[in-house]
Design a protein around this motif. Sequence first.
Motif: not given
Length: 213
Positions: A122-132
């Motif tokens: 969810f963090a990556q796909k929906e919120l667009g959070w980076s790996n950093d």
Amino acid sequence: MTFFSCQNEENVYYSCDEAEDAWVKENLSSIRKMETTEWFSISEKLKLPVYRAFSLEQTQSVWMEKLEDVMMNNEWKTEEIEHLQQLYDALSMHSEWLIPNTEKAEEDFDAFKIFTYKWLAFAQKELGWSNDLLSAIVGTANRIKIMNGIALIEFSNGLNGVKNRSEFTCNCNSSNVIWTTCSTSNCITRSCSTTNGGCGFLGSDGCDGLCSK
């Protein structure tokens, strides 16, 4: 319950560095009474060895206070705060998730994996959070500041960006069961001193490799 590294049949070590290990053992009684605020301010090289000597209650306190600080002292959108709160609430109810993955009961490990996979997706796909950003939130117990869209980790000697460390003590998990400590590089199996716990998502994976540059 405590978190150990570099075990053999006769002894338990808190660090593969002899001087660090000796310091922890000499100060074990005071470490077991250490408050979270004190842990945040100690020397960076001692943080992980001390963390491994913590009780489960102390380890949970470190992560709970880190997440509280992340939510309160940075600007987030409503859905981002809700997502961070979800992690905070889950951790408050499941301190057993902080036990190293190799020592978790099977049912606890299964529940932990399901939650973390969904939370990260969810963090990556929906919120667009980076790996950093994710590495700064769940890959280190240190506090963070977000400045101009860049996650800076609060080390005891100042602020630094997320870096891929290069050292002889293992600093990531090569199998990447859930989340690697490395932010944008791969964890490579190399000759380094392995540890049990301290890497990966909320420090729950062992460390058996080094982040590639």
